[in-house]
Write an enzyme that holds these catalytic residues in place. Sequence first.
Site, PDB file in Angstrom:
ATOM      1  N   LEU A 185      13.380 -53.206  26.225  1.00 41.88           N
ATOM      2  CA  LEU A 185      13.926 -52.638  24.997  1.00 41.88           C
ATOM      3  C   LEU A 185      12.896 -53.068  23.755  1.00 41.88           C
ATOM      4  CD1 LEU A 185      16.374 -51.326  23.682  1.00 41.88           C
ATOM      5  CD2 LEU A 185      17.491 -53.529  23.070  1.00 41.88           C
ATOM      6  N   SER A 186      12.627 -54.411  23.727  1.00 41.06           N
ATOM      7  CA  SER A 186      11.896 -54.769  22.606  1.00 41.06           C
ATOM      8  C   SER A 186      10.410 -54.277  22.277  1.00 41.06           C
ATOM      9  CB  SER A 186      11.825 -56.452  22.712  1.00 41.06           C
ATOM     10  OG  SER A 186      12.912 -56.930  22.548  1.00 41.06           O
TER      11      SER A 186
ATOM     12  N   SER B  44      14.801 -57.629  16.496  1.00 42.73           N
ATOM     13  CA  SER B  44      16.323 -57.469  15.963  1.00 42.73           C
ATOM     14  C   SER B  44      16.710 -56.081  15.716  1.00 42.73           C
ATOM     15  CB  SER B  44      16.249 -58.327  14.726  1.00 42.73           C
ATOM     16  OG  SER B  44      15.945 -59.850  14.905  1.00 42.73           O
TER      17      SER B  44
ATOM     18  N   TRP C 142       7.402 -58.601  25.281  1.00 47.62           N
ATOM     19  CA  TRP C 142       8.311 -59.820  25.531  1.00 47.62           C
ATOM     20  C   TRP C 142       9.121 -59.376  26.846  1.00 47.62           C
ATOM     21  CZ3 TRP C 142       6.530 -63.004  22.538  1.00 47.62           C
ATOM     22  CH2 TRP C 142       6.395 -62.603  20.922  1.00 47.62           C
ATOM     23  N   ILE C 143       8.726 -58.627  27.942  1.00 48.42           N
ATOM     24  CA  ILE C 143       9.558 -58.181  28.996  1.00 48.42           C
ATOM     25  C   ILE C 143       9.768 -59.296  29.949  1.00 48.42           C
ATOM     26  CG2 ILE C 143      10.259 -56.527  30.607  1.00 48.42           C
ATOM     27  CD1 ILE C 143      10.197 -55.942  27.207  1.00 48.42           C
TER      28      ILE C 143
ATOM     29  N   TYR D 230      19.215 -43.784  16.269  1.00 51.76           N
ATOM     30  CA  TYR D 230      19.444 -44.408  17.565  1.00 51.76           C
ATOM     31  C   TYR D 230      19.925 -43.258  18.493  1.00 51.76           C
ATOM     32  CZ  TYR D 230      24.156 -44.165  15.952  1.00 51.76           C
ATOM     33  OH  TYR D 230      25.649 -43.782  15.404  1.00 51.76           O
TER      34      TYR D 230
ATOM     35  N   ARG E  37      24.368 -61.710  26.521  1.00 49.25           N
ATOM     36  CA  ARG E  37      24.482 -62.754  25.717  1.00 49.25           C
ATOM     37  C   ARG E  37      25.384 -63.779  26.326  1.00 49.25           C
ATOM     38  NH1 ARG E  37      25.348 -59.062  21.167  1.00 49.25           N
ATOM     39  NH2 ARG E  37      22.940 -58.813  21.378  1.00 49.25           N
TER      40      ARG E  37
ATOM     41  N   GLY F 226       9.242 -93.311  24.824  1.00 49.31           N
ATOM     42  CA  GLY F 226       8.131 -92.753  25.071  1.00 49.31           C
ATOM     43  C   GLY F 226       8.289 -91.786  26.405  1.00 49.31           C
TER      44      GLY F 226
ATOM     45  N   GLU G 155      17.901 -62.086  23.256  1.00 51.45           N
ATOM     46  CA  GLU G 155      19.078 -61.215  23.212  1.00 51.45           C
ATOM     47  C   GLU G 155      19.942 -61.408  22.084  1.00 51.45           C
ATOM     48  OE1 GLU G 155      21.197 -60.909  26.761  1.00 51.45           O
ATOM     49  OE2 GLU G 155      19.515 -61.573  27.991  1.00 51.45           O
TER      50      GLU G 155
HETATM   51  C1  FAD Z   1      10.696 -65.503  26.266  1.00 51.82           C
HETATM   52  C2  FAD Z   1      11.211 -64.348  25.615  1.00 51.82           C
HETATM   53  C3  FAD Z   1      11.860 -63.156  26.555  1.00 51.82           C
HETATM   54  C4  FAD Z   1      12.359 -62.018  26.016  1.00 51.82           C
HETATM   55  N1  FAD Z   1      12.759 -61.266  26.843  1.00 51.82           N
HETATM   56  C5  FAD Z   1      12.890 -59.942  26.409  1.00 51.82           C
HETATM   57  C6  FAD Z   1      13.419 -58.805  27.460  1.00 51.82           C
HETATM   58  O1  FAD Z   1      13.532 -59.172  28.704  1.00 51.82           O
HETATM   59  N2  FAD Z   1      13.557 -57.653  27.204  1.00 51.82           N
HETATM   60  C7  FAD Z   1      13.419 -57.301  25.713  1.00 51.82           C
HETATM   61  O2  FAD Z   1      13.712 -56.100  25.489  1.00 51.82           O
HETATM   62  N3  FAD Z   1      13.417 -58.224  24.999  1.00 51.82           N
HETATM   63  C8  FAD Z   1      13.057 -59.466  25.329  1.00 51.82           C
HETATM   64  N4  FAD Z   1      12.522 -60.503  24.264  1.00 51.82           N
HETATM   65  C9  FAD Z   1      12.530 -60.046  22.921  1.00 51.82           C
HETATM   66  C10 FAD Z   1      13.565 -60.598  21.998  1.00 51.82           C
HETATM   67  O3  FAD Z   1      14.887 -60.063  22.264  1.00 51.82           O
HETATM   68  C11 FAD Z   1      13.435 -60.874  20.843  1.00 51.82           C
HETATM   69  O4  FAD Z   1      12.322 -61.647  20.498  1.00 51.82           O
HETATM   70  C12 FAD Z   1      14.614 -60.888  19.628  1.00 51.82           C
HETATM   71  O5  FAD Z   1      15.495 -59.925  19.724  1.00 51.82           O
HETATM   72  C13 FAD Z   1      13.932 -61.283  18.377  1.00 51.82           C
HETATM   73  O6  FAD Z   1      13.020 -59.994  17.914  1.00 51.82           O
HETATM   74  P1  FAD Z   1      11.764 -60.631  17.119  1.00 51.82           P
HETATM   75  O7  FAD Z   1      10.937 -61.296  17.811  1.00 51.82           O
HETATM   76  O8  FAD Z   1      11.095 -59.068  16.849  1.00 51.82           O
HETATM   77  O9  FAD Z   1      12.039 -61.042  15.606  1.00 51.82           O
HETATM   78  P2  FAD Z   1      12.532 -60.561  14.271  1.00 51.82           P
HETATM   79  O10 FAD Z   1      13.463 -59.538  14.548  1.00 51.82           O
HETATM   80  O11 FAD Z   1      11.208 -60.181  13.685  1.00 51.82           O
HETATM   81  O12 FAD Z   1      13.314 -61.826  13.644  1.00 51.82           O
HETATM   82  C14 FAD Z   1      12.380 -62.710  13.131  1.00 51.82           C
HETATM   83  C15 FAD Z   1      13.421 -63.669  12.231  1.00 51.82           C
HETATM   84  O13 FAD Z   1      14.122 -62.873  11.254  1.00 51.82           O
HETATM   85  C16 FAD Z   1      15.529 -62.837  11.344  1.00 51.82           C
HETATM   86  N5  FAD Z   1      15.939 -61.653  11.158  1.00 51.82           N
HETATM   87  C17 FAD Z   1      15.723 -60.432  11.481  1.00 51.82           C
HETATM   88  N6  FAD Z   1      16.586 -59.320  11.138  1.00 51.82           N
HETATM   89  C18 FAD Z   1      17.437 -60.023  10.176  1.00 51.82           C
HETATM   90  C19 FAD Z   1      18.757 -59.815   9.525  1.00 51.82           C
HETATM   91  N7  FAD Z   1      19.052 -58.457   9.498  1.00 51.82           N
HETATM   92  N8  FAD Z   1      19.444 -60.611   9.136  1.00 51.82           N
HETATM   93  C20 FAD Z   1      19.128 -61.848   8.919  1.00 51.82           C
HETATM   94  N9  FAD Z   1      18.053 -62.392   9.553  1.00 51.82           N
HETATM   95  C21 FAD Z   1      17.213 -61.485  10.181  1.00 51.82           C
HETATM   96  C22 FAD Z   1      15.759 -63.207  12.723  1.00 51.82           C
HETATM   97  O14 FAD Z   1      16.704 -63.795  13.050  1.00 51.82           O
HETATM   98  C23 FAD Z   1      14.614 -64.214  13.071  1.00 51.82           C
HETATM   99  O15 FAD Z   1      14.960 -65.486  12.614  1.00 51.82           O
HETATM  100  C24 FAD Z   1      12.068 -61.717  24.756  1.00 51.82           C
HETATM  101  C25 FAD Z   1      11.365 -62.728  23.880  1.00 51.82           C
HETATM  102  C26 FAD Z   1      11.142 -63.953  24.166  1.00 51.82           C
HETATM  103  C27 FAD Z   1      10.675 -64.895  23.310  1.00 51.82           C
END
Ligand code: FAD
Length: 388
Positions: free
Chosen positions: A134-135, A141, A165-166, A187, A252, A349, A372
């Site tokens: 998805l991402s 987010s 990030w998959i 959407y 989740r 340690g 998630e």
């Molecule tokens: C190890 C790993 C595995 C993953 N696996 C998958 C996967 O299998 N499939 C997939 O699709 N994705 C996957 N992801 C992606 C993951 O779901 C996203 O990284 C996550 O949803 C956050 O998105 P972002 O990294 O773009 O952070 P951002 O959305 O940029 O967020 C950055 C910060 O801003 C805050 N923020 C953003 N919007 C708001 C708001 N409206 N109000 C308050 N705070 C906000 C967030 O809480 C966060 O602290 C994975 C990520 C990692 C690191």
Amino acid sequence: MTQDTAGAAQPLTILAEDEVIFRDSVRQFANARVRPLVREMDEHASIPKALVTQLFDLGVMAIETPDIYGGAGGSFFHSVLAVEELSRVDPSIGVLVDVQNTLVINAFLRWGNDDVKRRFLPRLSADTVGAYALSEAGSGSDAFALTTRAKEDGDGFVIDGRKLWITNGNEADIFLVFATVNPEAGYRGITAFIVERGTAGFTVGKKEDKLGIRASSTCELILEDCRVPRANVLGEIGKGYKTAIETLNEGRIGIGAQMIGLAKGALDATIRYTKERKQFGKAIADFQAVQHQIARAAVDVEAATLTVYNAARLRDAGKPFLTEAAICKILSSEVAERVASLAVNLFGGNGFVKEYPVEKFYRDAKIGQIYEGTSNLQLQTIAKQIMG
Ligand SMILES: Cc1cc2nc3c(=O)[nH]c(=O)nc-3n(C[C@H](O)[C@H](O)[C@H](O)COP(=O)(O)OP(=O)(O)OC[C@H]3O[C@@H](n4cnc5c(N)ncnc54)[C@H](O)[C@@H]3O)c2cc1C
């Protein structure tokens, strides 16, 4: 109705006989087969193929899939138990199994037509790992701001875009890719496509070098002129957002299970270590200050476990669980971080070096608050549900 008159009401932590047998078999597997590999997998940032095969043989790669498709015909709660037990030993293995069951197969079971189920579920039961894409770089987010584009072309679609990030990117052969068929529709243009490894125009790109859950692969996916047949649309065109929302709401709870497993693994190791380590002429476990810290961690773990089990039981009972799932994820990921941090402190340690297991738990814990749906997003869900 009180608990007495309800009859069926049970303490949340009492498991049915089949659940106990299942949990014990996963626990035994995790200790015998996963534990010896944990450090090597973390160092090499990879999961041996043979271990993935053993996970299929154990029956944890298609837990809820009905037996007509080769699955175990279990419940969502069984998936939670499997993820918890595996994460107690290695949260990287926990998330591999979690994504396979609570996201990928879950989406196929909910949204697949008979043809899709017949073509893909037996493979996902037998030997094929799935990934959920998805991402993107610009949409985390705000997942539905995705820009991967699917254009109708004859009896299929041509997909262009990049996913980031998959999880399971390295191991998977079946990828659930979310793309928009109509960017103007917002959407409502989002559609879920099944893309197989080997499809022309589809490449698994770079693997991330991570802080924690290092053995779990996290990869970029590149789709360039990638043609998929119409028969590989999962669910309805333009309804991919529903697929994503529904599966992530459940996924989740799986992350909650990963985090309580991690916390329990860290706590088990800490109790053992503090009984062995001697300072001032006695085991450090004999100091009341240490006992109270461990007791406090046990309080945290119990509370988080109850929220995870409750959300999973609600889901299996067909009751609403949105708020409870968000609560369980946020609480269990915070508890995992706290308990792993205490574990590092109480190992002294030795907590800071790779020879002992707790520095890894500490690194692995951090992801629970990110993927998630970050903790801020969980708070947003909870606030919306309780405040209207
Ligand atoms: C190890 C790993 C595995 C993953 N696996 C998958 C996967 O299998 N499939 C997939 O699709 N994705 C996957 N992801 C992606 C993951 O779901 C996203 O990284 C996550 O949803 C956050 O998105 P972002 O990294 O773009 O952070 P951002 O959305 O940029 O967020 C950055 C910060 O801003 C805050 N923020 C953003 N919007 C708001 C708001 N409206 N109000 C308050 N705070 C906000 C967030 O809480 C966060 O602290 C994975 C990520 C990692 C690191």
